[in-house]
Design an enzyme around this catalytic site. Structure first.
Site, PDB file in Angstrom:
ATOM      1  N   HIS A 161       0.842  -1.202   0.000  1.00  0.00           N
ATOM      2  CA  HIS A 161       0.000   0.000   0.000  1.00  0.00           C
ATOM      3  C   HIS A 161       0.872   1.245   0.000  1.00  0.00           C
ATOM      4  O   HIS A 161       1.904   1.296   0.676  1.00  0.00           O
ATOM      5  CB  HIS A 161      -1.022  -0.012   1.137  1.00  0.00           C
ATOM      6  CG  HIS A 161      -0.488   0.057   2.525  1.00  0.00           C
ATOM      7  ND1 HIS A 161      -0.164   1.237   3.133  1.00  0.00           N
ATOM      8  CD2 HIS A 161      -0.239  -0.913   3.436  1.00  0.00           C
ATOM      9  CE1 HIS A 161       0.252   0.999   4.368  1.00  0.00           C
ATOM     10  NE2 HIS A 161       0.229  -0.296   4.583  1.00  0.00           N
TER      11      HIS A 161
ATOM     12  N   HIS B  60       3.336   3.385  12.617  1.00  0.00           N
ATOM     13  CA  HIS B  60       2.394   4.449  12.986  1.00  0.00           C
ATOM     14  C   HIS B  60       2.952   5.366  14.077  1.00  0.00           C
ATOM     15  O   HIS B  60       2.311   6.343  14.434  1.00  0.00           O
ATOM     16  CB  HIS B  60       1.025   3.892  13.443  1.00  0.00           C
ATOM     17  CG  HIS B  60       0.294   3.138  12.380  1.00  0.00           C
ATOM     18  ND1 HIS B  60      -1.052   2.876  12.423  1.00  0.00           N
ATOM     19  CD2 HIS B  60       0.728   2.603  11.213  1.00  0.00           C
ATOM     20  CE1 HIS B  60      -1.411   2.188  11.346  1.00  0.00           C
ATOM     21  NE2 HIS B  60      -0.329   2.013  10.595  1.00  0.00           N
TER      22      HIS B  60
ATOM     23  N   GLU C 196      -5.134   2.157   2.163  1.00  0.00           N
ATOM     24  CA  GLU C 196      -5.167   0.983   3.040  1.00  0.00           C
ATOM     25  C   GLU C 196      -5.446   1.414   4.471  1.00  0.00           C
ATOM     26  O   GLU C 196      -6.257   0.816   5.173  1.00  0.00           O
ATOM     27  CB  GLU C 196      -3.831   0.230   2.954  1.00  0.00           C
ATOM     28  CG  GLU C 196      -3.832  -1.130   3.634  1.00  0.00           C
ATOM     29  CD  GLU C 196      -3.438  -1.118   5.112  1.00  0.00           C
ATOM     30  OE1 GLU C 196      -3.615  -2.149   5.764  1.00  0.00           O
ATOM     31  OE2 GLU C 196      -2.972  -0.087   5.626  1.00  0.00           O
ATOM     32  N   GLU C 197      -4.758   2.473   4.883  1.00  0.00           N
ATOM     33  CA  GLU C 197      -4.849   2.901   6.288  1.00  0.00           C
ATOM     34  C   GLU C 197      -6.236   3.432   6.647  1.00  0.00           C
ATOM     35  O   GLU C 197      -6.609   3.484   7.808  1.00  0.00           O
ATOM     36  CB  GLU C 197      -3.795   3.981   6.587  1.00  0.00           C
ATOM     37  CG  GLU C 197      -2.351   3.538   6.375  1.00  0.00           C
ATOM     38  CD  GLU C 197      -1.845   2.560   7.433  1.00  0.00           C
ATOM     39  OE1 GLU C 197      -2.617   2.211   8.338  1.00  0.00           O
ATOM     40  OE2 GLU C 197      -0.687   2.139   7.326  1.00  0.00           O
TER      41      GLU C 197
ATOM     42  N   GLU D 280       3.340  -5.978   4.874  1.00  0.00           N
ATOM     43  CA  GLU D 280       3.038  -5.300   6.134  1.00  0.00           C
ATOM     44  C   GLU D 280       4.208  -5.650   7.047  1.00  0.00           C
ATOM     45  O   GLU D 280       4.814  -6.717   6.891  1.00  0.00           O
ATOM     46  CB  GLU D 280       1.737  -5.825   6.779  1.00  0.00           C
ATOM     47  CG  GLU D 280       0.453  -5.228   6.250  1.00  0.00           C
ATOM     48  CD  GLU D 280       0.309  -3.741   6.518  1.00  0.00           C
ATOM     49  OE1 GLU D 280       0.712  -3.278   7.603  1.00  0.00           O
ATOM     50  OE2 GLU D 280      -0.186  -3.037   5.630  1.00  0.00           O
TER      51      GLU D 280
ATOM     52  N   ASP E 260      -0.078   4.415   0.798  1.00  0.00           N
ATOM     53  CA  ASP E 260      -0.419   5.484   1.744  1.00  0.00           C
ATOM     54  C   ASP E 260       0.210   5.221   3.119  1.00  0.00           C
ATOM     55  O   ASP E 260       0.555   4.087   3.446  1.00  0.00           O
ATOM     56  CB  ASP E 260      -1.933   5.641   1.864  1.00  0.00           C
ATOM     57  CG  ASP E 260      -2.637   4.399   2.403  1.00  0.00           C
ATOM     58  OD1 ASP E 260      -2.273   3.274   1.987  1.00  0.00           O
ATOM     59  OD2 ASP E 260      -3.531   4.541   3.250  1.00  0.00           O
TER      60      ASP E 260
ATOM     61  N   ASP F 207       6.033   0.962   7.622  1.00  0.00           N
ATOM     62  CA  ASP F 207       4.683   0.616   7.156  1.00  0.00           C
ATOM     63  C   ASP F 207       4.286   1.531   6.000  1.00  0.00           C
ATOM     64  O   ASP F 207       3.813   2.630   6.224  1.00  0.00           O
ATOM     65  CB  ASP F 207       3.713   0.746   8.331  1.00  0.00           C
ATOM     66  CG  ASP F 207       2.311   0.259   8.011  1.00  0.00           C
ATOM     67  OD1 ASP F 207       2.099  -0.273   6.916  1.00  0.00           O
ATOM     68  OD2 ASP F 207       1.423   0.432   8.865  1.00  0.00           O
TER      69      ASP F 207
END
Ligand SMILES: [Zn+2]
Length: 375
Positions: free
Chosen positions: A75, A348, A137-138, A162, A77, A105
């Site tokens: 992903h 994150h 995705e997030e 991931e 984003d 991530d």
């Protein structure tokens, strides 16, 4: 190009989910074309009218929809970053670790994907390979869901990026949300007989939901920790003032169903609980608005893909409790595992990082997986 330089390029392109991902997709498309891959962009407008893109790059366009023996999925984003983190978009190396927003991530996996393809002899590949880059995705797997709904390609095996510290994850819990609205009747708090408290009603309903959460613990899936569907009431708001009997109370429920359990089952149980309240109190008013109902996934422990990635990484397979794009790849026909460098526990966070050694090891693992499925 060295994998670290590719990661630095990717981190330098701010691709926080709320913005358009056009710039990072443009970069990836150029890189894929230079490798001789055929690319297809699938653009859409998100709910705020912002342009988002999925990108599919294939070694050869065989069939319609095109088929791939192996798809590597990342992903594009990232979650937002604190403005005080001034180096968020400047990849910074310290003590064998690379820091930056998305470094863990999931831009590290994307950098490893591109490098693994660069280091493979694409002319000798007999089976088609796909690189799949997704949006949003997030925010709720929106890009991957669109790819699946459009049946944009068919996939036999998928490695979904991931951060898993290079441990293959062969199963994941689903992710579901619902909003519950309980209504009462507003009145001056000095005269309770004229009103009905939505908060008191909600409190009673929540007790019933707690019992339901306890019952869900009996449906176990031994490969998860905890081994059952978890349940959380994470938000509640109700009432307008201390001297007003509250007319409305709302709360947000989240549950993470174990694979094999229909995500809508909990929704039905919640509806049943509301009906019980209605029977107990004829005046009771409450309703549920379903939000996400993302299912979990499970790939058999003895599947060829799981066994291959176990042997390439030297790590036994495991399971994850967070949402991934694996279910959408399964909808596209794939056997899927989740894998990537970096630790989900630092993802994150301000100062997220990926260890250089894992990043480089991931390149080698993906190169061998390409060799295995596409030669
Ligand atoms: Zn991610």
């Amino acid at each position: 190009m060295p994998v670290k330089q590719t990661l630095a390029d990717l981190v330098a392109i701010d691709s926080v989910s709320q913005r358009t991902n056009a710039a990072i997709i443009e970069y990836l498309e150029q890189r894929c074309r230079k490798l001789g891959l055929q690319t297809r962009r699938l653009a859409y407008l998100d709910e705020f009218g912002v342009e988002k893109n999925n990108l599919v790059a294939l070694t050869k366009l065989a069939g319609e929809p095109p088929e791939a023996a192996l798809a590597l999925v990342g992903h594009t984003d990232t979650v937002p970053y604190d403005p005080a983190w001034t180096e968020a978009t400047t990849l910074t190396e310290k003590d064998g670790q690379l820091y930056g927003r998305g470094a863990c991530d999931t831009k590290a996996f994307i950098a490893a994907m591109l490098t693994a393809v660069e280091e493979s002899d694409l002319n000798s590949l007999k089976q088609p390979l796909a690189l799949v880059f997704t949006a949003d995705e997030e925010l709720g797997l929106f890009g991957a869901k669109r790819l699946a709904a459009a049946n944009a390609l068919r996939i036999q095996h998928a490695i979904v990026g991931e951060p898993t510290s290079l441990r293959p994850m062969r199963a994941g819990k689903g992710y579901c949300l619902a909003e519950v609205i309980v209504r009462g009747r507003e009145a001056h708090s000095a005269y309770p007989a004229f009103g009905a408290s939505a908060i008191s009603r909600a409190a009673h309903l929540l007790t019933t939901f707690e019992e339901l959460a306890e019952r869900l613990k009996e449906e176990t899936h031994a490969d998860f920790d905890p081994p059952y569907t978890t349940f959380n009431v994470g938000l509640i708001r109700g009432g307008t003032a201390k001297n007003v009997i509250p007319g409305e109370c709302r709360f947000t429920i989240e549950w993470r169903p174990v694979p094999g359990q229909d995500p809508r089952r909990v929704l039905e149980l919640l509806s049943d609980a509301i009906n019980v309240e209605r029977r107990r109190d004829a005046d009771f008013q409450g309703e549920i608005e379903a939000g996400r109902t993302d299912t979990g996934f499970e790939t058999a422990p003895d599947s060829g893909l799981v066994r291959l990635i176990e042997s390439l990484t030297g790590n036994a397979s495991g399971t994850v409790a967070f949402g991934t794009e694996a279910p959408q790849m399964i909808e596209l026909g794939a056997e899927a595992v989740v894998l990537g460098p970096g630790d989900i526990r630092v993802a994150h966070r301000t100062g997220e990082f990926v260890p250089v050694a894992e990043l480089q090891q991931c390149v080698e693992i993906l190169r061998q997986a390409i060799g295995h499925y596409c030669h």
